[in-house]
Each structure stands twice: as structure tokens, then as C-alpha cells.
Design a protein around this motif. Structure first.
Motif, PDB file in Angstrom:
ATOM      1  N   UNK A  49     -14.901 -38.370   9.569  1.00 27.35           N
ATOM      2  CA  UNK A  49     -14.854 -40.219  10.317  1.00 27.35           C
ATOM      3  C   UNK A  49     -14.209 -39.945  11.416  1.00 27.35           C
ATOM      4  N   UNK A  50     -13.749 -38.907  11.792  1.00 26.05           N
ATOM      5  CA  UNK A  50     -12.847 -38.263  13.581  1.00 26.05           C
ATOM      6  C   UNK A  50     -13.332 -39.366  14.151  1.00 26.05           C
ATOM      7  N   UNK A  51     -11.898 -39.986  15.146  1.00 24.61           N
ATOM      8  CA  UNK A  51     -11.971 -40.611  16.664  1.00 24.61           C
ATOM      9  C   UNK A  51     -11.799 -38.693  17.194  1.00 24.61           C
ATOM     10  N   UNK A  52     -11.809 -39.009  18.494  1.00 25.83           N
ATOM     11  CA  UNK A  52     -11.167 -38.141  19.879  1.00 25.83           C
ATOM     12  C   UNK A  52     -10.164 -37.631  19.328  1.00 25.83           C
ATOM     13  N   UNK A  53      -9.422 -39.064  19.292  1.00 31.61           N
ATOM     14  CA  UNK A  53      -7.461 -38.173  19.359  1.00 31.61           C
ATOM     15  C   UNK A  53      -7.397 -37.520  18.328  1.00 31.61           C
ATOM     16  N   UNK A  54      -8.444 -37.838  16.844  1.00 34.95           N
ATOM     17  CA  UNK A  54      -7.776 -37.416  15.903  1.00 34.95           C
ATOM     18  C   UNK A  54      -8.327 -35.615  15.689  1.00 34.95           C
ATOM     19  N   UNK A  55      -9.433 -35.653  16.754  1.00 35.67           N
ATOM     20  CA  UNK A  55     -10.075 -34.171  16.220  1.00 35.67           C
ATOM     21  C   UNK A  55      -9.539 -33.459  17.573  1.00 35.67           C
ATOM     22  N   UNK A  56      -8.847 -33.965  18.223  1.00 34.50           N
ATOM     23  CA  UNK A  56      -7.193 -33.229  19.276  1.00 34.50           C
ATOM     24  C   UNK A  56      -6.549 -32.774  18.489  1.00 34.50           C
ATOM     25  N   UNK A  57      -5.952 -33.454  17.716  1.00 34.43           N
ATOM     26  CA  UNK A  57      -4.526 -33.493  16.895  1.00 34.43           C
ATOM     27  C   UNK A  57      -4.847 -31.897  16.230  1.00 34.43           C
ATOM     28  N   UNK A  58      -6.226 -31.895  15.300  1.00 30.88           N
ATOM     29  CA  UNK A  58      -6.487 -30.983  15.072  1.00 30.88           C
ATOM     30  C   UNK A  58      -6.907 -30.074  15.842  1.00 30.88           C
ATOM     31  N   UNK A  59      -7.293 -29.743  16.846  1.00 35.06           N
ATOM     32  CA  UNK A  59      -7.290 -28.417  17.684  1.00 35.06           C
ATOM     33  C   UNK A  59      -6.662 -27.921  18.069  1.00 35.06           C
ATOM     34  N   UNK A  60      -5.168 -28.572  18.209  1.00 36.00           N
ATOM     35  CA  UNK A  60      -4.141 -28.621  18.432  1.00 36.00           C
ATOM     36  C   UNK A  60      -3.043 -28.070  17.196  1.00 36.00           C
ATOM     37  N   UNK A  61      -3.217 -28.222  16.047  1.00 37.27           N
ATOM     38  CA  UNK A  61      -2.428 -27.817  14.998  1.00 37.27           C
ATOM     39  C   UNK A  61      -2.401 -26.635  14.653  1.00 37.27           C
ATOM     40  N   UNK A  62      -3.478 -25.477  14.847  1.00 35.27           N
ATOM     41  CA  UNK A  62      -2.983 -24.813  14.788  1.00 35.27           C
ATOM     42  C   UNK A  62      -2.112 -23.715  16.331  1.00 35.27           C
ATOM     43  N   UNK A  63      -2.462 -23.841  17.327  1.00 33.14           N
ATOM     44  CA  UNK A  63      -1.589 -23.796  18.030  1.00 33.14           C
ATOM     45  C   UNK A  63       0.288 -24.033  17.869  1.00 33.14           C
ATOM     46  N   UNK A  64       0.300 -25.180  17.537  1.00 36.47           N
ATOM     47  CA  UNK A  64       1.518 -25.571  17.849  1.00 36.47           C
ATOM     48  C   UNK A  64       2.541 -24.435  16.259  1.00 36.47           C
ATOM     49  N   UNK A  65       1.379 -24.559  15.292  1.00 36.68           N
ATOM     50  CA  UNK A  65       1.751 -23.703  14.385  1.00 36.68           C
ATOM     51  C   UNK A  65       2.231 -22.295  14.905  1.00 36.68           C
TER      52      UNK A  65
END
Length: 452
Positions: A49-65
């Protein structure tokens, strides 16, 4: 003759091609992993049940790592060795992927995506240097280009596999497959990848001398090859700060600017194209096709870059790819009402921008001496990932502010052009006048890419 000179001057042999193939496979895993979250975005959003913002964080998490991993593992590789660091990073990567497959909440998946990214960042920092060191001078540009082609190849094949897995098994299986493939890569690295010659040369022990002899035999150079003399350069320090030593300061700044801008443009083209071309009047299916054309062009561009660097200076080829890539970004967005021209332009955008990424991996290792090479490349990769992370965020903000797709593409193209001026300021490493190989009078020749 020492092993460094033998590798540089002799034709590429089977053992060297095996090293290249394994490292290319590792880069393909990077392409698969980066897009794994994008492939699973819809089912993950629905389940949690993710919002667009939450999905954005998931998409960026790997790149941050990845950014943190590249900066952290790069200096480690200069201390404990490229091969050992690579194996550690692969274990971290596999752990993150397997744990991602077990995630039961957005928070868990976010944490495991960061862990996965840490491993990927370390893999690239070491693999890039190994490819550069084990290719001969004549084929070094081509080897780096083949290595770079692994990314779009992994993304393309991974997308096909992910589509089937999501439809028939579930989104968790996408990460599970990634973990299994990473375990396979650990076995391949352990069996086929030797330690960096330049790293062994900086730590001249009897054990390392014997390792070098074994490597020479494996590569088909027979017995009797010796390690190059270790280079002692008073202008070099240790750790991340070493890349800002006086002799490297300008190179580091120019390399960072180049990595940031090229990665910014590359990830903009790959991540925003399907959405923005639909906003420009294409259908959703046409938008997807435009994205596929960019990915396909990426495979072509990586190989073409290597072919061109075998004939012309690497830095100038790199600058040419970047400049033409900026032009094609403009041509592409201005041709969306002519479908055949738009798709052809998208293919060229992918060709040129991915060729530019090949340029990063060719020129960056050449900008630093052997003692700080992994550190320099690793930190630069981290800076490049920062550009990749910021691209979707900045472009999204401008889109919300009312910028049209045409304005966005032309604006990014102008930014990409600035990288050309940084590229021509990057100079290949040459030992300083007071640099000496231990126990010798004259310093050894630097390891450089032909024409760089």
C-alpha cells in the motif's frame, strides 16, 4: 620482463578474456539489480500500500547504498586487495538480495535494498580496476566497453526474466533469482579472478611474488615473470584524502564533475523517457518502446566506444560521445511527433550515453597511480551515483513546477555538455620526477590506456 609489461605488450590470452567475461557478468548483475526494484514496483506498491513518495524512497535506496559502498569499498581494496574486497562485496550483495526476497514490509525492503546497494558499489569499484589492469594496452578500451555493455545486457535480460517471474511466481522471486546468480558469481570470482598485479607490486613479499608467478602461468606467459617494482611516490598519501594530494587534485575534481554529469544524464534518459514522451504525445506503448530502444542502444554504444578507442585517443572519443549525446537528447525530444525518427533518435541516445559511461570506466582508472587507483575510482563511482540519485528527484521537481518535457531534455542536454570541458582537463597518471621504484634508479612506465 615483469608481469605488468608482459600483460601490457602481449596479445590478449584466454585467461585475460576469462577475467573480462566474469567481470562483465558482475556488471550485468548490477544492471539486473538496479532495475529489479523498478520491475517489481507495481506489485510491491499494491502489497504494501505504498504512496508515490514511499515508492520513490525504495527506488532510490539501492542507489544510495551503491554510492556509499563505492566510497567505502574503494579505499578498502587498496588496503586488502581488489580480489578479496570483491568477494566481500559479493557476499554483502547476495545477503541483501536474499533478505529482500523475505521482506514483509516497506521498512524491511528499504533496509535490505540499501544493503544490496552497498555490495554492488563495492563490486564495481574492484571489478572496474581489474578489467583495466588485465587488458593489454591495445585492447584496454575495448575490454572496458565490453565490461560496460554488461549493464544494459543485464537490465534487458533481467527485465524479461522479471516479467515472467512476477506473473508466475511473485515479486519475491525476482530478488531470489538475483541472490542465486550472485552466489554463482562468488564461485566464478573465487575460481577465475586473480589479484590485481599493481596491488601485489605495492606489497612486495615472497608470498606475493609466488602469486604473481602463478598468475603469469595461468595467463600463458610461462615461468620467470616477476612483479613490477613497487612505486614510491612522495606526493601520494593514503585513504580517501590521497585523491586530493596536489598531483591528483585537479584530476579528482574533473573526474568527479564528469562522473556526476554523465551519470545524471544517463539515468535521466533511462528513467524518465517512457513517462516524458507520453506527456509529449506518444502512447504508453510507444513510450515503453522508446525506453527499450535506449536500452538496446546502450549495448551497441558500449562496444562502439571500444572499437573507436582502438583507433583514436580515448579522451577525445569520450568527449565526442558526450557532446553528440547531448545533441541527440535535443533531437529526440523534438521529434516525438515523427515516430520513426523518435525511435531512431532514442537508439542513438542510448548508444552515445552508454558509450559515455564506458568512457568513465576507461579514463578514471588512468587518472591515478596504482596505490590509490581503487580509491580514486571507488569515490568517483560514489559521486556518479549521487548524480544518478538526484536526476529523478530534480527532474521531478522541475516537472511539478511546470517545465515541459522539451524544456527538461534541452536543460539536461546543456548540463551534459559541461562534462566535455571537464573531460579534456583529465590527464593520465605519470609518475612525478621524484618517484622511484624501490631498489631502482628509474621509475617504471605508467599504465595508461592507449591515447588517453
Amino acid at each position: 620482463m615483469n608481469l605488468r609489461e608482459l600483460i601490457d605488450s602481449s596479445p590478449m590470452r584466454g585467461g585475460q578474456w576469462a577475467i573480462l567475461i566474469v567481470c562483465t557478468f558482475l556488471n550485468a548483475l548490477d544492471g539486473y539489480d538496479v532495475l529489479a526494484m523498478a520491475f517489481t514496483a507495481n506489485p510491491v506498491s499494491q502489497e504494501f500500500g505504498l504512496s508515490g513518495t514511499e515508492l520513490g524512497f525504495l527506488l532510490s535506496a539501492g542507489l544510495i547504498g551503491m554510492a556509499v559502498g563505492a566510497v567505502g569499498f574503494g579505499p578498502l581494496a587498496d588496503v586488502i586487495g581488489r580480489r578479496r574486497t570483491l568477494l566481500i562485496a559479493l557476499v554483502v550483495n547476495a545477503l541483501g538480495l536474499f533478505l529482500s526476497a523475505t521482506a514483509g514490509s516497506m521498512g524491511e525492503l528499504l533496509a535490505w535494498r540499501v544493503v544490496t546497494g552497498l555490495g554492488v558499489g563495492g563490486i564495481l569499484a574492484s571489478a572496474t580496476v581489474l578489467v583495466s589492469e588485465y587488458a593489454n594496452v591495445r585492447r584496454r578500451g575495448l575490454a572496458i566497453s565490453i565490461f560496460t555493455a554488461g549493464y544494459p545486457l543485464g537490465a534487458t535480460l533481467g527485465g524479461m526474466a522479471a516479467a515472467w517471474l512476477i506473473a508466475n511466481v511473485g515479486w519475491h522471486a525476482v530478488f531470489l533469482l538475483g541472490g542465486i546468480l550472485t552466489v554463482v558469481s562468488i564461485v566464478l570470482v573465487a575460481l577465475l579472478l586473480p589479484e590485481s598485479i599493481d596491488y601485489l607490486a605495492q606489497k612486495p613479499t615472497p608470498a606475493n611474488a609466488k602469486r604473481a608467478e602463478r598468475i603469469a602461468v595461468r595467463l600463458g606467459h610461462g615461468e620467470g615473470a616477476v612483479l613490477p617494482e613497487p612505486v614510491v611516490d612522495p606526493s601520494e598519501g593514503a585513504g580517501v584524502g590521497a585523491v586530493f594530494a596536489p598531483r591528483y587534485r585537479l584530476n579528482t575534481i574533473m573526474v568527479w564533475i564528469t562522473f556526476f554529469i554523465v551519470m545524471f544524464g544517463f539515468y535521466f534518459a533511462n528513467s524518465w523517457t517512457p513517462k516524458l514522451v507520453v506527456a509529449s504525445g506518444m502512447s504508453e506503448q510507444q513510450g515503453i518502446m522508446a525506453g527499450i530502444m535506449i536500452t538496446t542502444g546502450g549495448i551497441i554504444g558500449a562496444v562502439l566506444y571500444g572499437v573507436f578507442t582502438a583507433r583514436w585517443p580515448a579522451r577525445f572519443v569520450f568527449a565526442g560521445f558526450v557532446a553528440l549525446g547531448a545533441v541527440m537528447l535535443c533531437v529526440f525530444i523534438l521529434s516525438t511527433d515523427i515516430i520513426w525518427l523518435a525511435f531512431g533518435s532514442a537508439l542513438l541516445v542510448g548508444t552515445l550515453m552508454n558509450g559515455a559511461v564506458s568512457g568513465l570506466y576507461t579514463v578514471a582508472p588512468n587518472a591515478y597511480g596504482p596505490r590509490v587507483r581503487s580509491t580514486g575510482v571507488g569515490v568517483a563511482l560514489g559521486v556518479g551515483r549521487a548524480g544518478a540519485i538526484l536526476a529523478p528527484i530534480i527532474v521531478g521537481a522541475f516537472l511539478d513546477a511546470g517545465w515541459t518535457p522539451t524544456h527538461l531534455y534541452i536543460g539536461v542536454a546543456i548540463i551534459v555538455l559541461f562534462a566535455v570541458f571537464a573531460i579534456i582537463r583529465i590527464k593520465p597518471y605519470v609518475p612525478s620526477d621524484d618517484t622511484r621504484a624501490v631498489g631502482t634508479v628509474d621509475a617504471p612506465e605508467p599504465v595508461i590506456v592507449r591515447g588517453a
